[in-house]
Design a protein around this motif. Structure first.
Motif, PDB file in Angstrom:
ATOM      1  N   LEU A 100    -110.964  32.143   8.581  1.00  0.00           N
ATOM      2  CA  LEU A 100    -109.625  32.469   9.081  1.00  0.00           C
ATOM      3  C   LEU A 100    -108.727  32.978   7.964  1.00  0.00           C
ATOM      4  CD1 LEU A 100    -107.876  32.321  11.706  1.00  0.00           C
ATOM      5  CD2 LEU A 100    -107.052  30.103  10.858  1.00  0.00           C
ATOM      6  N   SER A 101    -108.995  32.568   6.734  1.00  0.00           N
ATOM      7  CA  SER A 101    -108.178  32.990   5.594  1.00  0.00           C
ATOM      8  C   SER A 101    -108.156  34.504   5.438  1.00  0.00           C
ATOM      9  CB  SER A 101    -108.690  32.348   4.303  1.00  0.00           C
ATOM     10  OG  SER A 101    -110.070  32.632   4.119  1.00  0.00           O
ATOM     11  N   THR A 107    -105.262  35.460   7.699  1.00  0.00           N
ATOM     12  CA  THR A 107    -103.929  35.005   7.298  1.00  0.00           C
ATOM     13  C   THR A 107    -103.416  35.771   6.082  1.00  0.00           C
ATOM     14  OG1 THR A 107    -104.882  33.225   5.940  1.00  0.00           O
ATOM     15  CG2 THR A 107    -104.302  32.688   8.221  1.00  0.00           C
ATOM     16  N   LEU A 135    -104.862  35.686  14.692  1.00  0.00           N
ATOM     17  CA  LEU A 135    -104.058  34.466  14.613  1.00  0.00           C
ATOM     18  C   LEU A 135    -103.535  34.049  15.982  1.00  0.00           C
ATOM     19  CD1 LEU A 135    -102.056  34.881  11.278  1.00  0.00           C
ATOM     20  CD2 LEU A 135    -104.362  34.006  11.690  1.00  0.00           C
ATOM     21  N   CYS A 163    -108.564  20.376   8.946  1.00  0.00           N
ATOM     22  CA  CYS A 163    -108.272  21.648   9.617  1.00  0.00           C
ATOM     23  C   CYS A 163    -107.616  22.631   8.647  1.00  0.00           C
ATOM     24  CB  CYS A 163    -107.371  21.396  10.827  1.00  0.00           C
ATOM     25  SG  CYS A 163    -106.993  22.865  11.808  1.00  0.00           S
ATOM     26  N   ASN A 164    -108.395  23.133   7.696  1.00  0.00           N
ATOM     27  CA  ASN A 164    -107.864  24.172   6.819  1.00  0.00           C
ATOM     28  C   ASN A 164    -108.513  25.502   7.177  1.00  0.00           C
ATOM     29  OD1 ASN A 164    -110.238  24.787   5.013  1.00  0.00           O
ATOM     30  ND2 ASN A 164    -110.018  22.604   4.532  1.00  0.00           N
ATOM     31  N   GLN A 165    -107.939  26.580   6.667  1.00  0.00           N
ATOM     32  CA  GLN A 165    -108.371  27.904   7.113  1.00  0.00           C
ATOM     33  C   GLN A 165    -109.776  28.275   6.635  1.00  0.00           C
ATOM     34  OE1 GLN A 165    -105.616  30.813   5.628  1.00  0.00           O
ATOM     35  NE2 GLN A 165    -105.513  29.927   3.599  1.00  0.00           N
ATOM     36  N   LEU A 187    -103.142  23.878   7.377  1.00  0.00           N
ATOM     37  CA  LEU A 187    -103.407  25.308   7.270  1.00  0.00           C
ATOM     38  C   LEU A 187    -102.639  25.870   6.070  1.00  0.00           C
ATOM     39  CD1 LEU A 187    -103.190  26.362  11.032  1.00  0.00           C
ATOM     40  CD2 LEU A 187    -105.264  26.208   9.623  1.00  0.00           C
ATOM     41  N   CYS A 192    -101.937  28.486   4.619  1.00  0.00           N
ATOM     42  CA  CYS A 192    -101.812  29.941   4.673  1.00  0.00           C
ATOM     43  C   CYS A 192    -100.378  30.336   4.337  1.00  0.00           C
ATOM     44  CB  CYS A 192    -102.202  30.444   6.066  1.00  0.00           C
ATOM     45  SG  CYS A 192    -101.282  29.701   7.426  1.00  0.00           S
TER      46      CYS A 192
END
Length: 258
Positions: A118-119, A122, A134, A154-156, A199, A201
């Protein structure tokens, strides 16, 4: 050795039974830190093996007699997620090894995923495609929270995504899933915001996710933005305090050794 192998992966049993001997001299390292992740190509399959950090004596006792190992939890959580329609790389096996009767090494094995972290989205926000990713993630997060599922890390980096070339729909996968909570009831709004605070981000991407999340849940957007931002700030401050504390301890240790 204790080994649990998924029925669909029985052909990988010889590999799993020799994994401790293979791990240090074979495979390709994709992450080296507290835990080590490697990819292996076995029998035409590309798989990921995660070796968890060896526990200290206290935690070795805990994981031997009182708690499931991290490897076992990751495997069982993967099965549970898939059963509830939440995607994660297909689990293959978990194994543990003891020394002097206590847990020493533990491994979790799953299929390799070519999904994107996901990073990647972001950092490119507010580009059009990144915004679409997103927004889709916000709907995904709302869905798992409504199902009572909470990824406690729950990190990216632990959220992967892909886009179906045929219909343009986004798919998401959860990884690093040994720390999960499953409830029969939806997460409370407060718990949802606490979960999303990890998150790490850029702020404008985080606020966009909160905005789309609130819209999906039909929540008041201003309240959601306020709560989400507050929990994120508190989390960042506490993490910075812990980091400074560890740095002071390390400085003192180095001073004593000198």
């Amino acid at each position: 050795m204790y080994l649990t192998l998924h029925p669909a992966a029985e052909s990988l049993r010889p590999f799993m039974e020799t994994l401790p001997q293979r791990f240090d001299r074979e495979g390709t390292t994709i992450h080296a830190g507290r835990n080590t992740l490697k990819t292996f190509d076995v029998g035409g399959h590309r798989i990921v093996v995660k070796r968890f950090r060896r526990p200290d004596p206290f935690h070795a006792v805990i994981y031997t007699f009182f708690r499931r190992s991290k490897a076992q939890r990751a495997y069982e959580h993967a099965l549970r997620l898939l059963d509830q329609g939440i995607d994660t790389p297909a689990p293959i096996a978990w194994s543990t090894y003891r020394r002097h009767g206590l847990l020493d090494d533990s491994y979790y094995v799953c299929r390799y995923s070519d999904y994107t972290p996901l990073s990647e989205a972001t950092t490119r926000f507010p580009e059009k495609e990144a915004s679409a990713v997103l927004e889709a993630f916000a709907r995904f997060a709302a869905d798992i929270h409504a199902k009572g599922i909470e990824h406690e890390d729950c990190n990216q980096g632990n959220i992967l995504w892909s886009r179906d070339a045929a219909n343009g729909e986004f798919r998401f996968q959860l990884i690093d899933i040994n720390r999960m909570r499953f409830s029969r009831h939806p997460l409370t709004p407060r718990r949802c915001m606490i979960n999303l605070r990890r998150l790490a981000c850029p702020a404008h991407a985080f606020l966009f996710i909160l905005d789309r999340y609130a819209d999906t849940r039909h929540w008041d957007i201003n309240d959601t933005l306020l709560q989400g931002t507050l929990f994120r700030l508190l989390f960042g401050r506490n993490r910075a305090r812990r980091k400074r504390f560890k740095e002071r301890i390390n400085i003192r240790r180095r001073g004593k050794k000198a």
